[in-house]
Motif scaffolding. Structure first.
Motif, short mmCIF file in Angstrom:
data_model
loop_
_atom_site.label_atom_id
_atom_site.label_comp_id
_atom_site.label_asym_id
_atom_site.label_seq_id
_atom_site.Cartn_x
_atom_site.Cartn_y
_atom_site.Cartn_z
N THR A 170 -5.14 1.79 6.16
CA THR A 170 -5.04 1.11 4.87
C THR A 170 -6.10 0.03 4.76
O THR A 170 -6.40 -0.67 5.74
CB THR A 170 -3.65 0.50 4.66
N PRO A 206 -3.00 -4.42 0.93
CA PRO A 206 -1.60 -4.28 0.53
C PRO A 206 -1.38 -3.40 -0.69
O PRO A 206 -0.32 -2.78 -0.83
CB PRO A 206 -1.15 -5.72 0.25
N ASP A 233 -0.62 0.19 0.50
CA ASP A 233 0.39 0.48 1.51
C ASP A 233 1.49 1.42 1.02
O ASP A 233 1.81 2.42 1.68
CB ASP A 233 1.03 -0.81 2.01
N GLY A 284 -4.61 -2.67 10.11
CA GLY A 284 -4.90 -1.68 9.08
C GLY A 284 -5.11 -0.29 9.64
O GLY A 284 -5.30 0.67 8.89
N THR A 326 -0.65 2.19 8.76
CA THR A 326 -0.03 1.52 7.61
C THR A 326 1.44 1.21 7.83
O THR A 326 1.91 0.15 7.43
CB THR A 326 -0.19 2.40 6.36
N TYR A 327 2.18 2.11 8.49
CA TYR A 327 3.64 1.92 8.55
C TYR A 327 4.08 1.06 9.74
O TYR A 327 5.17 0.48 9.71
CB TYR A 327 4.37 3.28 8.57
#
Length: 360
Positions: free
Chosen positions: A11, A14, A17, A48, A51-52
């Motif tokens: 990512t 934000p 995301d 980054g 992402t999770y």
């Protein structure tokens, strides 16, 4: 040959995301419903690069959405970044949720950004990984009537008075693996009877590595059936880009590596004050900052026919399970789906038709 889909989407910020996570879930569900045997999830924080972040939580979410019998592979969890009691609990609970279809892999990690954010000293990551694993295993084996288990790591300590709850689905613990790229780690893994997770190498390196692992399994006193099952689910991970032609796939791969390299250089520039940060930048092997080497060792890139040939070469070297990443280098949803579509439509059927895939 078994296949799992490896989930590690990057990512930029934000605003990306939520859609990236939604797309990641959709890809995992579609791939497993199309015949991919498993889902591999990794652990990265703050940079980054993933992402999770929490692979246990995302795996639990996916468990109710994918076909029964789908294997979940934590590739990997980083013990040094966890409280060992909480890690033991997470392993067992996910094993229950997946009805025993779980292999939890462990590695030392490497990103100084992650160690800094979680208050850990990266210079002791390897010895503390092994120590934390020992603490976790002793906790998993403890029965309520056993004496209190007083434990400590470099970062915290505690006293386990009863037991780890819940118990795992079939036993006191789920199946474990170690991710490693060196002979010492391979031998340790085989003698312990764990699955082997490895990546970022060519066929001529992976073949001997699997042979060494098989020999270590035998040296550990494990019987033939046990060894065969371990080889079935040990994995080799690759980033995969498929397009209609080899030239198109390679050009797209190089563009993705260029953006990933720039992103890594930006993150590493923030960690010059962290002990051993210069060494940590290379612990996972080849980097997108060296695109030719990364293309050769970490990726499978080309047309469907070329990708099929490359996978067949790994199968001939003894690889029985490949974990494939289709979303790498800040791809858009459409770009990532193109590779996955071509794999599911034109590559996977060739292995099914030839009887070269296996289920659980």
């Amino acid at each position: 040959m078994r296949f799992s889909i490896y989930l590690n989407p990057q990512t930029r910020g934000p605003e990306e995301d939520v859609p990236i996570i939604e797309h990641t879930v959709a890809q995992a569900v579609r791939a497993t419903r199309a015949g991919v045997h498993g889902i591999a999830l990794t652990e990265h924080h703050f940079s980054g690069y993933n992402t999770y972040g929490n692979n246990f939580m995302l795996a639990a979410h996916l468990g109710s959405q994918v076909p029964d019998g789908t294997m979940f592979l934590m590739a990997v969890a980083v013990p040094t970044l966890h409280n060992p009691m909480r890690l033991a609990q997470s392993c067992n609970l996910l094993d229950v949720i997946t009805r025993g279809n779980l292999i939890v892999g462990f590695a030392a990690g490497g990103s100084p950004v992650e160690y800094a954010g979680l208050g850990r000293d990266p210079s002791v990551r390897h010895e503390q990984m092994l120590h934390n694993l020992e603490v976790m295993e002793r906790a998993l084996d403890k029965k309520p009537e056993d004496p209190d288990y007083e434990w400590s790591t470099a970062f915290e300590h505690g006293s386990l008075r009863t037991r780890i709850m819940p118990a795992a689905y079939h036993a006191s613990r789920p199946k474990f693996a170690r991710a490693t790229q060196n002979d010492e780690g391979v031998v340790w893994t085989g003698r312990k009877g764990w699955y082997l997770f490895t990546a970022r190498e060519t066929v001529d390196v992976i073949g001997p590595r699997l042979k060494l692992y098989t020999e270590a399994l035998a040296e550990g006193g494990h019987d033939a059936a046990f060894i065969e099952e371990r080889l079935d689910w040990s994995l080799v991970q690759k980033q995969v880009i498929i397009r209609e032609t080899d030239a198109e796939a390679v050009a797209f791969a190089r563009a993705r590596m260029e953006e990933m390299g720039a992103h890594q250089r930006k993150n590493f520039a923030m960690t010059g004050d962290i002990k051993d940060s210069a060494h940590l930048k290379s612990v996972v092997g080849v980097s997108p900052q060296n695109p030719d080497e990364f293309l050769q060792r970490a990726m499978i890139v080309g047309s469907p026919a070329t990708v099929t040939e490359q996978i067949e070469a790994f199968a001939e070297a003894g690889v029985r399970h490949m974990s494939l990443l289709f979303n790498f280098g800040f791809m858009t949803e459409a770009e990532s789906n193109r590779s996955l579509d071509l794999f599911l439509d034109e590559v996977l059927p060739k292995f099914v038709a030839a009887g070269r895939t296996s289920g659980n």
